[in-house]
Motif scaffolding. Structure first.
Motif, PDB file in Angstrom:
ATOM      1  N   ALA A  96       0.946  -1.233   0.091  1.00  0.00           N
ATOM      2  CA  ALA A  96       0.054  -0.053  -0.014  1.00  0.00           C
ATOM      3  C   ALA A  96       0.839   1.406   0.033  1.00  0.00           C
ATOM      4  O   ALA A  96       1.828   1.398   0.619  1.00  0.00           O
ATOM      5  N   ALA A  97       0.539   2.237  -0.855  1.00  0.00           N
ATOM      6  CA  ALA A  97       1.140   3.430  -0.959  1.00  0.00           C
ATOM      7  C   ALA A  97       0.116   4.569  -0.983  1.00  0.00           C
ATOM      8  O   ALA A  97      -0.909   4.411  -1.439  1.00  0.00           O
ATOM      9  N   PRO A  98       0.264   5.817  -0.393  1.00  0.00           N
ATOM     10  CA  PRO A  98      -0.502   6.644  -0.334  1.00  0.00           C
ATOM     11  C   PRO A  98      -0.923   7.483  -1.742  1.00  0.00           C
ATOM     12  O   PRO A  98      -2.005   7.702  -1.898  1.00  0.00           O
ATOM     13  N   ARG A  99      -0.020   7.409  -2.809  1.00  0.00           N
ATOM     14  CA  ARG A  99      -0.219   8.135  -3.827  1.00  0.00           C
ATOM     15  C   ARG A  99      -0.286   7.103  -5.219  1.00  0.00           C
ATOM     16  O   ARG A  99       0.200   5.933  -5.223  1.00  0.00           O
ATOM     17  N   THR A 100      -1.404   7.372  -5.900  1.00  0.00           N
ATOM     18  CA  THR A 100      -1.743   6.824  -7.237  1.00  0.00           C
ATOM     19  C   THR A 100      -0.474   6.463  -8.073  1.00  0.00           C
ATOM     20  O   THR A 100      -0.074   5.292  -8.794  1.00  0.00           O
ATOM     21  N   ASP A 101       0.247   7.721  -8.178  1.00  0.00           N
ATOM     22  CA  ASP A 101       1.442   7.657  -9.256  1.00  0.00           C
ATOM     23  C   ASP A 101       2.398   6.645  -8.862  1.00  0.00           C
ATOM     24  O   ASP A 101       2.970   5.929  -9.631  1.00  0.00           O
ATOM     25  N   VAL A 102       2.557   6.418  -7.454  1.00  0.00           N
ATOM     26  CA  VAL A 102       3.434   5.516  -6.745  1.00  0.00           C
ATOM     27  C   VAL A 102       2.936   3.939  -7.248  1.00  0.00           C
ATOM     28  O   VAL A 102       3.777   3.185  -7.721  1.00  0.00           O
ATOM     29  N   ILE A 103       1.621   3.736  -7.218  1.00  0.00           N
ATOM     30  CA  ILE A 103       1.138   2.355  -7.512  1.00  0.00           C
ATOM     31  C   ILE A 103       1.305   2.259  -8.935  1.00  0.00           C
ATOM     32  O   ILE A 103       1.634   1.085  -9.236  1.00  0.00           O
ATOM     33  N   LEU A 104       1.100   3.306  -9.775  1.00  0.00           N
ATOM     34  CA  LEU A 104       1.126   3.002 -11.350  1.00  0.00           C
ATOM     35  C   LEU A 104       2.548   2.760 -11.639  1.00  0.00           C
ATOM     36  O   LEU A 104       2.832   1.809 -12.426  1.00  0.00           O
ATOM     37  N   GLU A 105       3.537   3.192 -10.921  1.00  0.00           N
ATOM     38  CA  GLU A 105       4.946   2.961 -11.136  1.00  0.00           C
ATOM     39  C   GLU A 105       5.338   1.500 -10.769  1.00  0.00           C
ATOM     40  O   GLU A 105       5.977   0.874 -11.595  1.00  0.00           O
ATOM     41  N   LEU A 106       4.629   1.028  -9.653  1.00  0.00           N
ATOM     42  CA  LEU A 106       5.171  -0.206  -8.896  1.00  0.00           C
ATOM     43  C   LEU A 106       4.548  -1.329 -10.016  1.00  0.00           C
ATOM     44  O   LEU A 106       5.421  -2.423 -10.131  1.00  0.00           O
ATOM     45  N   SER A 107       3.546  -0.960 -10.384  1.00  0.00           N
ATOM     46  CA  SER A 107       2.747  -2.139 -11.233  1.00  0.00           C
ATOM     47  C   SER A 107       3.464  -3.025 -12.354  1.00  0.00           C
ATOM     48  O   SER A 107       3.795  -4.208 -12.163  1.00  0.00           O
ATOM     49  N   PRO A 108       4.318  -2.161 -13.111  1.00  0.00           N
ATOM     50  CA  PRO A 108       5.139  -3.221 -14.163  1.00  0.00           C
ATOM     51  C   PRO A 108       5.889  -3.472 -13.593  1.00  0.00           C
ATOM     52  O   PRO A 108       6.364  -4.641 -14.185  1.00  0.00           O
ATOM     53  N   ARG A 109       6.757  -3.031 -12.830  1.00  0.00           N
ATOM     54  CA  ARG A 109       7.911  -3.689 -11.977  1.00  0.00           C
ATOM     55  C   ARG A 109       7.485  -4.882 -11.392  1.00  0.00           C
ATOM     56  O   ARG A 109       8.222  -6.037 -11.460  1.00  0.00           O
ATOM     57  N   PHE A 110       6.435  -5.000 -10.772  1.00  0.00           N
ATOM     58  CA  PHE A 110       5.904  -6.223  -9.905  1.00  0.00           C
ATOM     59  C   PHE A 110       5.382  -7.501 -11.157  1.00  0.00           C
ATOM     60  O   PHE A 110       5.644  -8.594 -11.070  1.00  0.00           O
ATOM     61  N   GLN A 111       4.995  -6.805 -12.026  1.00  0.00           N
ATOM     62  CA  GLN A 111       4.419  -7.813 -13.121  1.00  0.00           C
ATOM     63  C   GLN A 111       5.649  -8.480 -13.655  1.00  0.00           C
ATOM     64  O   GLN A 111       5.565  -9.731 -14.160  1.00  0.00           O
ATOM     65  N   GLN A 112       6.862  -7.920 -13.806  1.00  0.00           N
ATOM     66  CA  GLN A 112       7.826  -8.330 -14.504  1.00  0.00           C
ATOM     67  C   GLN A 112       8.659  -9.129 -13.472  1.00  0.00           C
ATOM     68  O   GLN A 112       9.177 -10.304 -13.763  1.00  0.00           O
ATOM     69  N   ALA A 113       8.662  -8.977 -12.140  1.00  0.00           N
ATOM     70  CA  ALA A 113       9.443  -9.606 -10.947  1.00  0.00           C
ATOM     71  C   ALA A 113       8.593 -10.915 -10.676  1.00  0.00           C
ATOM     72  O   ALA A 113       9.056 -11.990 -10.300  1.00  0.00           O
ATOM     73  N   PHE A 114       7.259 -10.973 -10.651  1.00  0.00           N
ATOM     74  CA  PHE A 114       6.286 -12.060 -10.548  1.00  0.00           C
ATOM     75  C   PHE A 114       5.507 -12.489 -11.479  1.00  0.00           C
ATOM     76  O   PHE A 114       4.197 -12.166 -11.749  1.00  0.00           O
ATOM     77  N   PRO A 115       6.123 -12.892 -12.742  1.00  0.00           N
ATOM     78  CA  PRO A 115       5.303 -13.293 -14.036  1.00  0.00           C
ATOM     79  C   PRO A 115       4.089 -14.116 -13.631  1.00  0.00           C
ATOM     80  O   PRO A 115       3.039 -14.147 -14.417  1.00  0.00           O
ATOM     81  N   ASP A 116       4.081 -14.925 -12.748  1.00  0.00           N
ATOM     82  CA  ASP A 116       3.152 -16.092 -12.773  1.00  0.00           C
ATOM     83  C   ASP A 116       2.078 -15.730 -11.844  1.00  0.00           C
ATOM     84  O   ASP A 116       1.197 -16.579 -11.322  1.00  0.00           O
ATOM     85  N   ALA A 117       2.257 -14.808 -11.173  1.00  0.00           N
ATOM     86  CA  ALA A 117       1.206 -14.189  -9.915  1.00  0.00           C
ATOM     87  C   ALA A 117       0.246 -13.527 -10.307  1.00  0.00           C
ATOM     88  O   ALA A 117       0.133 -12.624 -11.427  1.00  0.00           O
ATOM     89  N   ALA A 118      -0.870 -13.511  -9.756  1.00  0.00           N
ATOM     90  CA  ALA A 118      -2.122 -12.594  -9.935  1.00  0.00           C
ATOM     91  C   ALA A 118      -2.016 -11.469  -9.263  1.00  0.00           C
ATOM     92  O   ALA A 118      -2.288 -11.337  -8.020  1.00  0.00           O
ATOM     93  N   ILE A 119      -1.560 -10.270 -10.030  1.00  0.00           N
ATOM     94  CA  ILE A 119      -1.421  -8.802  -9.578  1.00  0.00           C
ATOM     95  C   ILE A 119      -2.577  -7.977  -9.816  1.00  0.00           C
ATOM     96  O   ILE A 119      -2.807  -7.800 -10.979  1.00  0.00           O
ATOM     97  N   HIS A 120      -3.154  -7.454  -8.672  1.00  0.00           N
ATOM     98  CA  HIS A 120      -4.202  -6.280  -8.853  1.00  0.00           C
ATOM     99  C   HIS A 120      -3.533  -4.994  -8.433  1.00  0.00           C
ATOM    100  O   HIS A 120      -2.657  -4.950  -7.721  1.00  0.00           O
ATOM    101  N   THR A 121      -4.202  -4.206  -9.283  1.00  0.00           N
ATOM    102  CA  THR A 121      -3.540  -2.671  -9.057  1.00  0.00           C
ATOM    103  C   THR A 121      -4.982  -1.970  -8.997  1.00  0.00           C
ATOM    104  O   THR A 121      -5.502  -1.803  -9.767  1.00  0.00           O
TER     105      THR A 121
END
Lengths: 442, 219
Positions: free
Chosen positions: A161-186
């Motif tokens: 959890a992060a307070p700002r939408t910008d941060v969440i949007l920035e994290l999302s692609p990095r997590f998709q790449q690091a955990f390719p077989d996980a169901a990631i919700h943004t």
């Protein structure tokens, strides 16, 4: 897992908006897997955001149920909840099952990062809360990847959890790449609805209201304001979203003293990932800056600074204390250079303007504190205009200074506090940065 | 207490009026209130639309079978961004409390009203779904007595376009209460005037002599 369970598990949802047919919802309720709770409890507490003050929980004559109902104004933007609103809550317990999972991250950690990463994993194994105290540009996200991968393999449900939408949007692609077989919700305000089960949930702190006892592990990014933030409801949201006794990892570059005392296990990183020290702010007087700008003149010292940046073609940010002052200064800055733009929190083109600055299409940006975090632009130089203003407290000034010198290729840069009198907060920020640099050396 | 619109702290501003007379308490800060655009008195005599004495829409009504069903009309505010936000939060997010934002202005406009104040009703299903009637709530907040005379028939205008709206027939029927001679119809938002014209016509046919209108917003 059944589709309806995948949706409902860990969520607390208005029954009317559960995306499944009425009969199917009733069936899981009859079986005892799910339960219905009243939107506002008898003693006037919102079941979703746990708000209970009379100022936000408002009574009214409800035409739906024909009685006097109460509704919650705090979380109204997620769909109004009133006393006669039914919320569905999944009750059946789940058993985590461990299995090997893919890991797509191939970077490497500095020794300090590695120590912190191991310490976090250790805390998670012991079910203990943890505080990651790391300066801006220490590479916090990379530190989290290994602990998250381990937790994922153990079948835990994880939230960042992060307070700002910008941060969440920035994290999302990095997590998709690091955990390719996980169901990631943004999740953020007005994000597209995801109806399956999210193993890793990246959410703005507000979105946590939608969960109850959902997560086995929660990371709170930018936890500076914890535990006593201006908005106490965010803290309640964190406590409500995790399962009882689940570990919480707080991450901050500027944690409050109380948080440092409250959380026993810490890991500290006072050195940036590229090893260079943090740029130290310098002071420069800008007497009566507000009056000058109001009267249509950019003070000479500031004008000089800007012209110097333009000459060297360095991108820069100018932080202003109020939107009003930005609006007054914007046309004056344009007179110096056409490609200086202004942004603030209500600016819809904020993202585009930051991109343009990064791409070199803009010379500089005048901004409110909205850009104090999460912005990485190579060769960036920063000036704070009116650093003596009360919006610029120690934490904000450290964050702003943290925008400078983030890339390994150019780890230096200027951070100038233009002031109308030096404040304690400015000195505290500078002292902290000097302290980090000293600690980082050893 | 915080402002109900921007959530910043509200400062109490004392006034002589407030000391001697009853004033409806403000729940929105001055900065937020100043964002709303009040309509000046010039403009269309039926709906306050800017421009000439009678606007295009109203001329259409006057020439197409709704001649003189309305004596005169007034709208208090324009439909700018701030008002759109307020309206959305009030009517669609169902933030009932926001009715109080305009309580003072509505009270000023209606406190000395001699005619019977008649709100435009919602149909029953809509009311059940929304949990409150937005027009009634505005009047309740302003502490203005009112009387329902109409019932809404099936159709709603919300999803229709301009032509469809203006061609709609028979939106209202009487609810059985006695219809007095002088009436003031009240609604939240005036778009094409279909609602007001239809309501006024129904009431006129039932014996009303003079019908005026008041809407909070002119779109």
């Amino acid at each position: 897992m059944q589709a309806i369970e995948a949706f409902l598990r860990g969520r607390i949802w208005i029954k009317q908006f559960v995306p499944f047919p009425e009969e199917q919802i009733q069936e899981v309720i009859d079986k005892g897997d799910a339960t219905i709770v009243s939107g506002i409890s008898a003693n006037g507490e919102c079941a979703r955001c746990l708000e209970n003050s009379k100022e936000y929980v408002i009574p009214f004559e409800c035409a739906t149920c024909g009685k006097v109902c109460r509704y919650c104004r705090k979380c109204i933007r997620m769909g109004r909840i009133s006393s006669c609103t039914q919320l569905v809550l999944w009750r059946a317990p789940s058993i985590p099952h461990a299995r090997p999972r893919d890991f797509g991250w191939q970077g490497h950690l500095t020794p300090q990062q590695e120590n912190a990463s191991k310490a976090i994993s250790e805390s998670i194994r012991k079910n203990e809360h943890h505080l990651l105290y790391a300066v801006c540009g220490a590479g916090k996200t990379e530190i989290l990847f290994l602990p998250i991968h381990e937790a994922l393999q153990n079948g835990l449900r994880i939230c960042v959890a992060a307070p700002r939408t910008d941060v969440i949007l920035e994290l999302s692609p990095r997590f998709q790449q690091a955990f390719p077989d996980a169901a990631i919700h943004t999740l953020y305000g007005n994000s597209p609805e995801q109806t399956d089960y999210g193993e890793i949930v990246l959410a703005t702190t507000h979105q946590l209201y939608r969960f109850q006892e959902a997560f086995d592990l929660l990371f709170v990014d930018e936890a500076d304001a914890f535990p006593y933030s201006l908005d106490q409801s965010l803290e309640r949201a964190v406590k409500k979203a995790v399962k009882p006794f689940a570990p919480i990892v707080y991450i901050s570059a500027t944690p409050s003293k109380t948080l440092q005392k409250q959380i026993i296990t810490h890991s500290k990183i006072f050195r940036r990932y590229h090893g260079a020290p943090l740029p130290v702010p310098t002071y420069q007087a800008l007497w009566n800056y507000e009056r000058h700008i109001r009267k249509g003149k950019i003070p000479a010292a500031l004008k000089n600074w800007i012209e110097n940046r333009l000459k060297r073609k360095q991108p820069f940010l100018l932080f202003f204390p109020t939107i009003e002052l930005i609006n007054q200064a914007a046309p004056l800055l344009k007179e110096i250079e056409q490609t200086i733009e202004a942004v603030h929190s209500e600016d819809a083109e904020r993202k585009e303007k930051v991109m343009q600055l990064r791409a070199g299409k803009l010379a500089g940006l005048a901004t409110s504190t909205i850009l104090e975090r999460g912005i990485t632009i190579p060769h960036l130089q920063v000036a704070v205009i009116g650093s003596c203003h009360r919006v610029f407290d120690r934490a904000a000034l450290i964050q702003i200074a943290g925008r400078v010198g983030r890339s390994g290729k150019d780890p230096t840069g200027e951070i100038v506090f233009f002031h109308n009198g030096i404040t304690g907060q400015m000195d505290a920020a500078r002292a902290d940065i000097l302290f980090y640099n000293k600690e980082g050396e050893s | 207490m915080n402002c109900c619109l921007c959530d910043q702290q509200l400062r109490f501003v004392p006034s002589w009026r407030g000391i001697f007379l009853y004033e409806v308490p403000e729940i929105a800060c001055r900065a937020c209130k100043n964002e709303f655009a009040k309509i000046s008195l010039t403009g269309c005599k039926f709906c306050s639309k800017e421009g000439g004495l009678i606007c295009e829409d109203c001329r259409y009504w006057e020439e197409h079978g709704y001649c003189e069903v309305i004596e005169s009309g007034k709208s208090l505010y324009g439909y700018n961004e701030a008002m759109k936000d307020w309206f959305h939060q009030y009517k669609f997010l169902k933030d009932v409390l926001l009715a109080q934002v305009f309580a003072k202005e509505l009270r000023e406009a209606l406190a000395h009203e001699r005619a019977m104040v008649v709100p435009i009703p919602l149909n029953k299903e809509k009311l059940h779904e929304r949990s409150f009637s937005q027009v009634d709530q505005l009047l309740l907040s302003a502490d203005i007595p009112f009387q329902h005379l109409l019932e809404k028939c099936g159709e709603t205008l919300g999803t229709k376009n301009r032509q469809e709206r203006m061609a709609t027939q028979q939106l209202f029927r009487l609810n059985g209460e006695a219809v007095p001679k002088q009436l003031l119809l009240v609604d939240d938002l005036y778009t094409t005037g279909t609602t007001m014209r239809q309501a006024a016509k129904t009431l006129k046919e039932a014996g009303a002599v003079s019908i005026r209108t008041l809407t909070l917003i002119r779109a």
